[in-house]
Design a protein around this motif. Structure first.
Motif, PDB file in Angstrom:
ATOM      1  N   LEU A  22       0.857  -1.182   0.000  1.00  0.00           N
ATOM      2  CA  LEU A  22       0.000   0.000   0.000  1.00  0.00           C
ATOM      3  C   LEU A  22       0.893   1.231   0.000  1.00  0.00           C
ATOM      4  N   GLU A  52      -1.413  -0.716  -4.252  1.00  0.00           N
ATOM      5  CA  GLU A  52      -2.589   0.148  -4.261  1.00  0.00           C
ATOM      6  C   GLU A  52      -2.128   1.504  -3.757  1.00  0.00           C
ATOM      7  N   ALA A  69      -4.984   0.524   7.716  1.00  0.00           N
ATOM      8  CA  ALA A  69      -4.835  -0.506   6.684  1.00  0.00           C
ATOM      9  C   ALA A  69      -4.299  -1.809   7.277  1.00  0.00           C
ATOM     10  N   PHE A  75      -2.109  -6.161   3.455  1.00  0.00           N
ATOM     11  CA  PHE A  75      -0.897  -5.731   2.756  1.00  0.00           C
ATOM     12  C   PHE A  75       0.336  -6.325   3.424  1.00  0.00           C
ATOM     13  N   TYR A  78       4.196  -1.247   3.384  1.00  0.00           N
ATOM     14  CA  TYR A  78       3.664   0.094   3.164  1.00  0.00           C
ATOM     15  C   TYR A  78       4.769   1.041   2.733  1.00  0.00           C
TER      16      TYR A  78
END
Length: 183
Positions: A22, A52, A69, A75, A78
């Motif tokens: 992410l 994303e 998140a 995920f 990050y």
């Protein structure tokens, strides 16, 4: 000047199964953010990963979005992106310190985060650091997250909880339909 210095860069990690990243960006300075995103995307895709992208209002919200998140999605890592330019007030210090502190605390909890939030004195410094074909700090942040993911996969899966199974789940695992301690 930093642009003329050479730095050692780790070899790109390799993965036996794709990573899902992410990218969280504070696009206050849109042109800078777009360059950071381009660098991060290229690095993730070079490892065969997917990503994303979400936008948040400012750098202070980046750690919060990553925390949300982590709790509510799946995920592997990050990438935190944004740019903070020194202004006339101490707000710069607060935003720099608190966004960095938030990301560090999440990392110490085991999240794989690459910090690509630029903290600069002026826009010229931001432009040099953000350029995907230059210093590529967005790509560097993605590379940091990818290396941390590789370490976490090397050392084992994520651990949840503190090592015990609640009684309700224990009976479900054993196949019993009813807890004998309940009348």
């Amino acid at each position: 000047m930093a642009a003329s210095e050479e730095h050692y860069t780790l070899a790109r990690p390799e993965f036996d199964r794709p990573v899902k990243i992410l990218i969280v960006v504070a696009p206050y300075y849109k042109d800078i953010a777009d360059q950071l995103i381009a660098g991060a995307r290229a690095e993730i895709e070079a490892c065969g990963g997917t990503h994303e992208l979400v936008e948040v209002p400012g750098a202070l919200e980046v750690p919060t979005a990553i925390g949300i998140a982590e709790r509510m999605s799946n995920f592997d890592g990050y990438v935190a992106l944004g740019c903070i330019v020194r202004g006339e007030t101490t707000h710069y210090d607060t935003v720099c310190n608190d966004s960095s502190r938030g990301l560090t605390l999440l990392g110490l909890q085991g999240l794989c985060i690459g910090n690509g939030i630029l903290t600069v004195e002026n826009m010229a410094q931001a432009e040099v650091r953000a350029q995907a074909d230059g210093q590529n700090k967005g790509g560097g942040a993605a590379a940091a997250a990818l290396h941390l993911i590789a370490l976490s996969r090397k050392w084992g899966a994520a651990r949840k909880g503190v090592g015990f199974v609640p009684a309700k789940d224990e009976y479900q695992i054993a196949g019993d339909s009813k807890d004998p301690n309940i009348a």
